[in-house]
Scaffold this motif. Structure first.
Motif, mmCIF file in Angstrom:
data_model
loop_
_atom_site.group_PDB
_atom_site.id
_atom_site.type_symbol
_atom_site.label_atom_id
_atom_site.label_comp_id
_atom_site.label_asym_id
_atom_site.label_seq_id
_atom_site.Cartn_x
_atom_site.Cartn_y
_atom_site.Cartn_z
ATOM 1 N N TYR A 123 39.875 -1.508 44.521
ATOM 2 C CA TYR A 123 41.258 -1.085 44.313
ATOM 3 C C TYR A 123 41.868 -1.846 43.137
ATOM 4 O O TYR A 123 41.552 -3.020 42.919
ATOM 5 N N LEU A 124 42.753 -1.180 42.406
ATOM 6 C CA LEU A 124 43.302 -1.741 41.172
ATOM 7 C C LEU A 124 44.510 -2.635 41.457
ATOM 8 O O LEU A 124 45.549 -2.162 41.914
ATOM 9 N N TYR A 125 44.349 -3.918 41.191
ATOM 10 C CA TYR A 125 45.480 -4.856 41.244
ATOM 11 C C TYR A 125 45.046 -6.178 40.619
ATOM 12 O O TYR A 125 43.855 -6.470 40.486
ATOM 13 N N GLY A 126 46.013 -6.988 40.204
ATOM 14 C CA GLY A 126 45.739 -8.241 39.523
ATOM 15 C C GLY A 126 45.250 -9.334 40.456
ATOM 16 O O GLY A 126 45.439 -9.266 41.675
ATOM 17 N N TYR A 127 44.665 -10.367 39.875
ATOM 18 C CA TYR A 127 44.071 -11.462 40.652
ATOM 19 C C TYR A 127 45.040 -12.043 41.683
ATOM 20 O O TYR A 127 44.643 -12.350 42.803
ATOM 21 N N SER A 128 46.291 -12.217 41.291
ATOM 22 C CA SER A 128 47.260 -12.878 42.170
ATOM 23 C C SER A 128 48.242 -11.898 42.800
ATOM 24 O O SER A 128 49.249 -12.311 43.373
ATOM 25 N N LYS A 129 47.969 -10.604 42.724
ATOM 26 C CA LYS A 129 48.887 -9.591 43.236
ATOM 27 C C LYS A 129 48.456 -9.100 44.618
ATOM 28 O O LYS A 129 47.307 -9.262 45.022
ATOM 29 N N PRO A 130 49.368 -8.463 45.363
ATOM 30 C CA PRO A 130 48.988 -7.823 46.622
ATOM 31 C C PRO A 130 48.031 -6.663 46.347
ATOM 32 O O PRO A 130 48.053 -6.054 45.272
ATOM 33 N N LYS A 131 47.218 -6.350 47.332
ATOM 34 C CA LYS A 131 46.293 -5.236 47.184
ATOM 35 C C LYS A 131 47.058 -3.935 47.005
ATOM 36 O O LYS A 131 48.055 -3.683 47.688
ATOM 37 N N SER A 132 46.586 -3.080 46.090
ATOM 38 C CA SER A 132 47.201 -1.776 45.878
ATOM 39 C C SER A 132 46.471 -0.715 46.702
ATOM 40 O O SER A 132 45.468 -0.996 47.360
ATOM 41 N N CYS A 133 46.955 0.496 46.631
ATOM 42 C CA CYS A 133 46.306 1.630 47.301
ATOM 43 C C CYS A 133 45.605 2.542 46.297
ATOM 44 O O CYS A 133 45.159 3.638 46.651
ATOM 45 N N LYS A 134 45.503 2.085 45.037
ATOM 46 C CA LYS A 134 44.939 2.928 43.985
ATOM 47 C C LYS A 134 43.484 2.567 43.740
ATOM 48 O O LYS A 134 43.159 1.446 43.338
ATOM 49 N N LEU A 135 42.601 3.522 43.954
ATOM 50 C CA LEU A 135 41.167 3.286 43.770
ATOM 51 C C LEU A 135 40.788 3.191 42.297
ATOM 52 O O LEU A 135 41.308 3.937 41.464
ATOM 53 N N GLU A 136 39.860 2.293 42.010
ATOM 54 C CA GLU A 136 39.323 2.204 40.649
ATOM 55 C C GLU A 136 38.493 3.447 40.330
ATOM 56 O O GLU A 136 38.507 3.938 39.198
ATOM 57 N N LEU A 137 37.732 3.930 41.306
ATOM 58 C CA LEU A 137 36.930 5.149 41.164
ATOM 59 C C LEU A 137 37.469 6.176 42.169
ATOM 60 O O LEU A 137 37.014 6.227 43.319
ATOM 61 N N PRO A 138 38.434 6.992 41.778
ATOM 62 C CA PRO A 138 39.163 7.815 42.750
ATOM 63 C C PRO A 138 38.373 8.939 43.401
ATOM 64 O O PRO A 138 38.774 9.432 44.454
ATOM 65 N N TYR A 139 37.238 9.358 42.795
ATOM 66 C CA TYR A 139 36.526 10.531 43.330
ATOM 67 C C TYR A 139 35.114 10.214 43.825
ATOM 68 O O TYR A 139 34.402 11.113 44.260
ATOM 69 N N SER A 140 34.727 8.953 43.785
ATOM 70 C CA SER A 140 33.333 8.609 44.072
ATOM 71 C C SER A 140 33.034 8.387 45.543
ATOM 72 O O SER A 140 31.882 8.458 45.953
ATOM 73 N N TRP A 141 34.070 8.102 46.343
ATOM 74 C CA TRP A 141 33.806 7.615 47.694
ATOM 75 C C TRP A 141 34.445 8.483 48.773
ATOM 76 O O TRP A 141 35.600 8.879 48.647
ATOM 77 N N ASN A 142 33.680 8.710 49.833
ATOM 78 C CA ASN A 142 34.282 9.186 51.071
ATOM 79 C C ASN A 142 35.028 8.055 51.766
ATOM 80 O O ASN A 142 36.057 8.261 52.395
ATOM 81 N N GLU A 143 34.473 6.837 51.644
ATOM 82 C CA GLU A 143 35.124 5.645 52.194
ATOM 83 C C GLU A 143 34.907 4.479 51.234
ATOM 84 O O GLU A 143 33.804 4.304 50.723
#
Length: 488
Positions: A139-159
């Protein structure tokens, strides 16, 4: 009466065809894809003193590639190349943000974003656990940031899954220590290693193994073929592993780097001062190109790196045991891949980020059903070759535009005459090509460039820039082919 029998015949035919189709679906092999961060060719099966019985056993059941090379000696960019099967096309493809820049914000198109996306489109249930692309939990977020809900690879995974445990986020776990702290919240006031008397799940990779074991058991009960990709953090810095893995080694007996100094006649354009390593501020010594680190500290760090590899080997063993215990080991494609190498004091560097053998050479093992066992493959291969190989093994069509070439024939015939023993790598101000006996590197310094040549038959450890005009001229056209369709 005839209509009745005809109807019965049609029903039986439909039932048979449906059953046959299901049978064919079941025959598609499952995939276990294991990524290991910063794993150079430092395994027992490669002749190292490191203790890795589980990975060595996997190599005995498949093909061990002795000359596998990453396309970029940094994690995010190397993984982007492997995931897309493509050489880097521009400078942004050389950064850790390569997947984010190239893939994360795009709409789903006709061409798949990654290898796993293509498998998903062709009937595979795809699960990612841990670090498969660049971001620690996908998931896309900075080293010191809270976890985001945005996938780095949005279409690759069922989970896309991860257990961060007491570290709470993927990046905290990636740079985590046994007490739940991490490099970020301690303002880098940390050592580059840690030996803690904790169980395997006292560090993040143990949690990853536990999660992956449970998910693997679940997937094995599905009728749908699956691809489970598992990314382990170690031996990436910080070198943190449970004490029992440190106890496997006698530090005083560990070998030092066979090439602790810069190559004679080199330009220094391709070297660096180990900034990533030196960013761990409580390290006993700093790495520098000006002088070697002390033998005592160099052995301490090698000890730490080895302990991390043995720790990950044990976690991988847990996954392999699930397949063996369920009788699915022989029917599963297994890939173990190190995303690039690492200088353990070689050329006075502690880190990756060079175009030399130690930073580009990494571990690759492929085990596939019906292929030869125990193959020690000496052909020169690349990370971009993994994509087409897996598609061929799964009977899935290649998308357009892949730069990699399928290794499938090499799994059965390592001496295949048609294979081209060439691998290209790129970083910062340089491009490199590896051929059977040589590596040629071109570094740019403004409008000028410098060539370096290393001859491995005479100089396995790159101690001297040979730069013989006749040989350079013969390899230079091959190097220049690596510039095609790129911005270099």
């Amino acid at each position: 009466m005839r209509k009745k029998y005809l109807l019965l015949y049609i029903c039986l035919l439909v039932t048979f065809c449906h059953g046959n189709a299901q049978s064919k679906q079941k025959k598609k092999p499952n995939i276990l894809f294991i990524c290991v961060d910063d794993l150079r060719r430092e395994l027992g099966v490669y002749g190292s003193e490191v203790i890795t019985p589980n990975i060595d056993g996997l190599a005995a059941d498949g093909s061990l590639f002795l000359n596998h090379y990453a396309q970029v000696p940094t994690s995010g960019a190397s993984r982007a190349c492997m995931l897309t099967g493509c050489l880097p096309k521009n400078k942004s493809d050389l950064s850790n943000e390569a997947c984010k820049i190239r893939l994360s914000d795009r709409e789903e198109g006709d061409e798949p974003e990654t290898l796993f996306h293509q498998l998903k489109r062709n009937g595979y249930y795809t699960v990612g656990i841990g670090k498969i692309s660049h971001y620690a939990d996908g998931y896309l977020y900075g080293y010191s940031k809270p976890k985001s809900c945005k996938l780095e690879l949005p279409y690759s995974w069922n989970e896309m899954l991860f257990d961060a445990g007491k570290w709470e986020t993927g990046w905290n776990a990636f740079f985590g220590y046994s007490d739940g702290s991490n490099r970020q919240n301690r303002n880098r006031e940390v050592k580059p290693y840690e030996c803690a008397d904790v169980p395997d799940d006292g560090y993040p990779d143990g949690l990853t193994a536990n999660l992956a074991v449970n998910k693997l058991k679940e997937l094995l009960n599905k009728k749908q073929p699956f691809c489970l990709a598992v990314g382990f953090f170690k031996p990436h810095l910080p070198f943190t592993a449970p004490k029992k893995y440190w106890d496997m080694y006698d530090e005083k007996k560990l070998l030092l780097s066979p090439t602790p100094d810069l190559p004679s006649g080199c330009s220094k354009l391709g070297f660096h001062n180990s900034d990533e390593f030196n960013g761990y501020l409580l390290g006993e010594e700093k790495a520098s190109l000006d002088k070697r680190m002390s033998d005592v500290y160099a052995r301490k760090l090698r000890h730490a790196y080895y302990a991390c590899i043995s720790y990950v080997d044990a976690q991988i063993g847990k996954l392999l045991n699930v397949l063996k215990d369920t009788g699915e080991f022989d029917n599963t494609i297994i890939v173990l891949w190190g995303d690039h190498g690492w200088h353990l004091g070689d050329h006075r560097i502690w880190g990756k980020h060079t175009l030399y053998e130690t930073a580009l050479g990494s571990a690759l093992i492929i085990k596939a059903p019906m292929m030869k066992k125990g193959v020690r493959n000496e052909r020169i291969v690349s990370s971009i070759d993994i994509y087409p190989t897996l598609l061929d093994l799964c009977g899935v069509q290649h998308p357009k535009g892949l730069d990699g070439h399928s290794l499938t024939e090499l799994l059965s015939d390592p001496e295949k005459a048609s294979w081209k023993d060439v691998s290209y790598s790129y970083f910062n101000n340089g491009v490199s090509v590896r051929v059977p006996q040589y590596r040629l590197i071109q570094f740019w310094n403004g409008n000028d460039s410098v060539l370096e040549l290393y001859r491995y038959k005479k100089d396995l450890f790159e101690r001297k820039n040979m730069n013989e005009d006749k040989i350079v001229k013969s390899i230079l056209p091959i190097l220049r082919k690596g510039f095609i369709n790129t911005a270099f």
